[in-house]
Design a protein around this motif. Structure first.
Motif, PDB file in Angstrom:
ATOM      1  N   GLN A 185       1.000  -1.118   0.012  1.00 26.58           N
ATOM      2  CA  GLN A 185      -0.228  -0.037   0.339  1.00 26.58           C
ATOM      3  C   GLN A 185       0.857   1.412   0.030  1.00 26.58           C
ATOM      4  OE1 GLN A 185      -3.535   0.499  -0.121  1.00 26.58           O
ATOM      5  NE2 GLN A 185      -2.894   2.486  -0.662  1.00 26.58           N
ATOM      6  N   VAL A 186       2.006   1.265   0.982  1.00 26.11           N
ATOM      7  CA  VAL A 186       2.623   2.110   0.588  1.00 26.11           C
ATOM      8  C   VAL A 186       3.523   2.556  -0.649  1.00 26.11           C
ATOM      9  CG1 VAL A 186       4.840   3.223   2.133  1.00 26.11           C
ATOM     10  CG2 VAL A 186       3.879   2.115   2.937  1.00 26.11           C
ATOM     11  N   LYS A 187       4.260   1.825  -1.280  1.00 24.84           N
ATOM     12  CA  LYS A 187       4.557   2.026  -2.719  1.00 24.84           C
ATOM     13  C   LYS A 187       3.353   1.872  -3.566  1.00 24.84           C
ATOM     14  CE  LYS A 187       7.237  -1.882  -4.674  1.00 24.84           C
ATOM     15  NZ  LYS A 187       7.182  -2.509  -4.976  1.00 24.84           N
ATOM     16  N   ALA A 188       2.015   1.411  -3.690  1.00 27.90           N
ATOM     17  CA  ALA A 188       0.390   2.321  -4.341  1.00 27.90           C
ATOM     18  C   ALA A 188       0.814   3.525  -4.023  1.00 27.90           C
ATOM     19  CB  ALA A 188      -0.613   1.251  -4.606  1.00 27.90           C
ATOM     20  N   ASP A 189       0.921   3.983  -2.945  1.00 24.58           N
ATOM     21  CA  ASP A 189       0.501   5.287  -2.633  1.00 24.58           C
ATOM     22  C   ASP A 189       1.856   6.284  -3.124  1.00 24.58           C
ATOM     23  OD1 ASP A 189      -1.607   4.994  -1.375  1.00 24.58           O
ATOM     24  OD2 ASP A 189      -1.095   4.498   0.660  1.00 24.58           O
ATOM     25  N   VAL A 195       4.085   5.577  -5.583  1.00 21.21           N
ATOM     26  CA  VAL A 195       3.640   5.814  -7.014  1.00 21.21           C
ATOM     27  C   VAL A 195       2.140   6.413  -7.363  1.00 21.21           C
ATOM     28  CG1 VAL A 195       2.346   4.140  -9.301  1.00 21.21           C
ATOM     29  CG2 VAL A 195       4.708   3.336  -7.604  1.00 21.21           C
ATOM     30  N   ARG A 196       1.266   6.910  -6.671  1.00 19.40           N
ATOM     31  CA  ARG A 196       0.429   6.962  -7.139  1.00 19.40           C
ATOM     32  C   ARG A 196       0.453   8.653  -6.941  1.00 19.40           C
ATOM     33  NH1 ARG A 196      -3.166   7.662 -10.799  1.00 19.40           N
ATOM     34  NH2 ARG A 196      -3.048   5.558 -10.228  1.00 19.40           N
ATOM     35  N   GLU A 197       1.117   9.145  -6.094  1.00 16.64           N
ATOM     36  CA  GLU A 197       2.107  10.887  -6.023  1.00 16.64           C
ATOM     37  C   GLU A 197       2.238  11.177  -6.384  1.00 16.64           C
ATOM     38  OE1 GLU A 197       3.753  10.740  -2.347  1.00 16.64           O
ATOM     39  OE2 GLU A 197       1.651  10.168  -0.876  1.00 16.64           O
ATOM     40  N   LEU A 198       3.626  10.611  -7.207  1.00 18.75           N
ATOM     41  CA  LEU A 198       4.833  10.455  -8.214  1.00 18.75           C
ATOM     42  C   LEU A 198       3.983  10.462  -9.664  1.00 18.75           C
ATOM     43  CD1 LEU A 198       7.443   7.904  -7.063  1.00 18.75           C
ATOM     44  CD2 LEU A 198       7.513  10.848  -7.625  1.00 18.75           C
ATOM     45  N   VAL A 199       2.595   9.346 -10.083  1.00 20.84           N
ATOM     46  CA  VAL A 199       2.143  10.322 -11.375  1.00 20.84           C
ATOM     47  C   VAL A 199       1.361  11.718 -11.535  1.00 20.84           C
ATOM     48  CG1 VAL A 199      -0.130   8.992 -12.476  1.00 20.84           C
ATOM     49  CG2 VAL A 199       1.761   7.831 -12.113  1.00 20.84           C
TER      50      VAL A 199
END
Length: 160
Positions: free
Chosen positions: A26-30, A32-36
């Motif tokens: 979940q931390v990784k997904a968050d 990634v989403r912030e960088l996108v």
């Protein structure tokens, strides 16, 4: 010491609604989403793309979604990330961008480079079609001047 226990009790009592994410996925997904989300920032877009590419295949899905953005910078950096990340899903998305004649040439150029480097077989037909559209029609051989067609001894016309 009392503050530590109070904090620990508060964390333990906090419902698992994502406020304190401890799941690494979940931390990784968050992240990634912030960088996108930063890809469209004029000052931070390039840096966000570089960081996003480091996430590898985890960045592919969100970057594929970003290829649909109305913002050209977002699409350009998303295509760049997909080029770096690679993989079949990235290649499929980049092929769609390449084949879309309405897509900006900068995005299509990134997609073409990626397709050529990956040697993604389904892209070869599209790459060849695009390349042919940029090659002028067969030119006259050097040293010969264009002229009317020549007639053969049989009376037929041969192209000259």
């Amino acid at each position: 010491m009392a503050c530590f226990f109070a904090f620990a009790l508060a964390v333990a009592a906090t419902p698992l609604d994502g406020a304190f994410a401890t799941d690494s996925a979940q931390v990784k997904a968050d992240a990634v989403r912030e960088l996108v989300d930063l890809l469209g920032d004029p000052r931070k877009g390039r840096e966000a793309a570089e960081k996003l590419a480091r996430f590898g295949s985890s960045a592919a899905g969100p970057s594929i979604e970003a290829l649909l953005s109305k913002n050209l910078q977002v699409r350009f950096y998303a295509a760049t990330v997909l080029d770096i990340v690679g993989g079949e899903e990235s290649s499929k998305a980049l092929l769609r961008a390449l084949a879309n004649e309405k897509e900006d040439p900068a995005v299509r150029a990134v997609a073409a480079r990626a397709m050529g480097r990956s040697r993604y077989a389904p892209a070869m037909e599209t790459l060849i079609r695009i390349a042919r559209s940029y090659v002028p029609a067969a030119a006259e051989p050097p040293g010969e001047k264009p002229g009317p067609p020549r007639e053969a001894a049989s009376g037929g016309v041969l192209a000259g």
